[in-house]
Scaffold this active site. Structure first.
Site, mmCIF file in Angstrom:
data_model
loop_
_atom_site.group_PDB
_atom_site.id
_atom_site.type_symbol
_atom_site.label_atom_id
_atom_site.label_comp_id
_atom_site.label_asym_id
_atom_site.label_seq_id
_atom_site.Cartn_x
_atom_site.Cartn_y
_atom_site.Cartn_z
ATOM 1 N N ILE A 8 1.089 -1.232 -0.076
ATOM 2 C CA ILE A 8 -0.130 -0.080 -0.138
ATOM 3 C C ILE A 8 0.973 1.286 0.042
ATOM 4 C CG2 ILE A 8 -1.881 1.014 0.982
ATOM 5 C CD1 ILE A 8 -2.437 -1.897 0.475
ATOM 6 N N ASN A 10 1.964 5.681 -1.441
ATOM 7 C CA ASN A 10 1.437 6.507 -1.301
ATOM 8 C C ASN A 10 0.484 6.985 -2.487
ATOM 9 O OD1 ASN A 10 2.795 7.846 1.057
ATOM 10 N ND2 ASN A 10 4.655 7.328 -0.173
ATOM 11 N N THR A 11 0.958 6.430 -3.710
ATOM 12 C CA THR A 11 0.118 6.598 -5.095
ATOM 13 C C THR A 11 -0.509 5.605 -5.622
ATOM 14 O OG1 THR A 11 2.234 6.417 -6.409
ATOM 15 C CG2 THR A 11 1.621 8.592 -5.809
ATOM 16 N N ALA A 12 -0.473 4.446 -5.294
ATOM 17 C CA ALA A 12 -0.975 3.002 -5.763
ATOM 18 C C ALA A 12 -1.097 1.939 -4.978
ATOM 19 C CB ALA A 12 -0.244 2.593 -7.096
ATOM 20 N N VAL A 13 -1.825 1.002 -4.871
ATOM 21 C CA VAL A 13 -1.841 -0.341 -4.393
ATOM 22 C C VAL A 13 -1.424 -1.326 -5.044
ATOM 23 C CG1 VAL A 13 -3.261 -1.882 -2.968
ATOM 24 C CG2 VAL A 13 -3.570 0.434 -2.660
ATOM 25 N N LYS A 14 -0.261 -1.856 -4.815
ATOM 26 C CA LYS A 14 0.434 -2.945 -5.618
ATOM 27 C C LYS A 14 0.214 -4.567 -4.977
ATOM 28 C CE LYS A 14 3.796 0.341 -7.149
ATOM 29 N NZ LYS A 14 5.103 0.701 -6.783
ATOM 30 N N GLY A 94 10.261 2.945 6.360
ATOM 31 C CA GLY A 94 9.120 2.748 5.461
ATOM 32 C C GLY A 94 9.199 1.255 5.022
ATOM 33 N N ALA A 95 8.212 0.550 5.113
ATOM 34 C CA ALA A 95 7.791 -0.811 4.863
ATOM 35 C C ALA A 95 8.352 -1.367 3.530
ATOM 36 C CB ALA A 95 6.388 -1.160 4.993
ATOM 37 N N ASP A 96 8.278 -0.475 2.413
ATOM 38 C CA ASP A 96 8.858 -0.632 1.190
ATOM 39 C C ASP A 96 10.447 -0.486 1.100
ATOM 40 O OD1 ASP A 96 8.959 2.103 1.692
ATOM 41 O OD2 ASP A 96 8.321 2.591 -0.366
#
Length: 247
Positions: A8, A10-14, A94-96
């Site tokens: 999830i 900032n700009t999209a859910v992948k 950040g998780a990413d």
């Protein structure tokens, strides 16, 4: 084992669906309702949700009745990892970024790796020896740079990314729009190449892995051999989920 992971952003859910370690399906742009529908359709054994935007619990709660196994909310400060996390403030991480590090370590378990994740922000992160996340740098992404020039000045226009991201870039702009485009795009490329050069100075065998939505733009412009792995964050989330299920 089938896993399904959601990033999830900032700009999209992948999302990415894995069978063992093979990526079966990936996609982006999902609404909360579509997330639930994707879980129902793919019928994973286990699910992981990582969010750098809204709280992960907002996404996981509707999924629990749909999954027989674990539904894990990834929290960088507390979730068990298959690598060491040497970041001084893991609760702010950040998780990413951490997921990308796990993915890189799994792909290259015995060497230093620099991850260039070019998305909303441009993140350059170092994984030492395939086992320890050391941290890195965060800078504005390409679109954020264009928007900042427009929003924080009185007269500069909002310039868009070129339609063909791999077309040659002019070094010298001959009007305001082309000057902004040169400054933002050539400046970002020089910035990332400079960071790569500094990391390679103390780690000559360094591998550079490129990911993120703007990877296609950076790929032909970065110096040296570059591995392009668009699904690196999803792969890392999958390996985190597998680690927690198996341990």
């Amino acid at each position: 084992m089938r896993t399904l992971v959601f990033d999830i952003g900032n700009t999209a859910v992948k999302y990415g669906c894995f069978e063992e370690d093979g990526l079966l399906e990936a996609g982006a742009g999902l609404t909360p309702e579509q997330v639930s529908a994707t879980v129902a359709r793919l019928r994973p054994d286990h699910v992981l949700v990582a969010s750098v935007a809204a709280a992960a619990a907002q996404w996981t709660t509707p999924l629990r009745p749909l999954v027989t196994g674990r539904v894990l909310e990834f929290a960088p400060a507390t979730t068990a990892l298959p690598i060491q996390n040497a970041y001084a403030t893991p609760h702010t991480l950040g998780a990413d970024r951490l997921a990308a590090a796990v993915g890189a370590a799994w792909l290259r378990p015995a060497g230093d790796t620099l991850i260039v994740d070019a998305g909303t922000a441009i993140k350059c992160d170092w994984v030492e020896g395939g086992h320890t996340f050391r941290g890195g740098s965060i800078a504005p992404g390409l679109r954020m740079r264009f928007e900042a020039l427009h929003q924080f000045t009185g007269r500069l226009p909002l310039v868009e990314m070129p339609a063909d991201g791999q077309a040659p870039l002019a070094l010298t702009g001959d009007d305001t729009q082309s000057a902004i485009r040169s400054g933002v795009l050539n400046g970002a490329v020089a910035e990332v190449n400079g960071l790569i050069e500094q990391y390679r100075a103390f780690s000559p065998q360094l591998a550079v892995v490129l990911a993120g939505g703007d990877a296609r733009f950076f790929q032909p412009r970065l110096k040296g051999h570059i591995f392009v792995i668009p699904e690196l964050v999803l792969l890392g989330l999958h390996r985190i989920l597998v680690h927690n299920v198996e341990n």
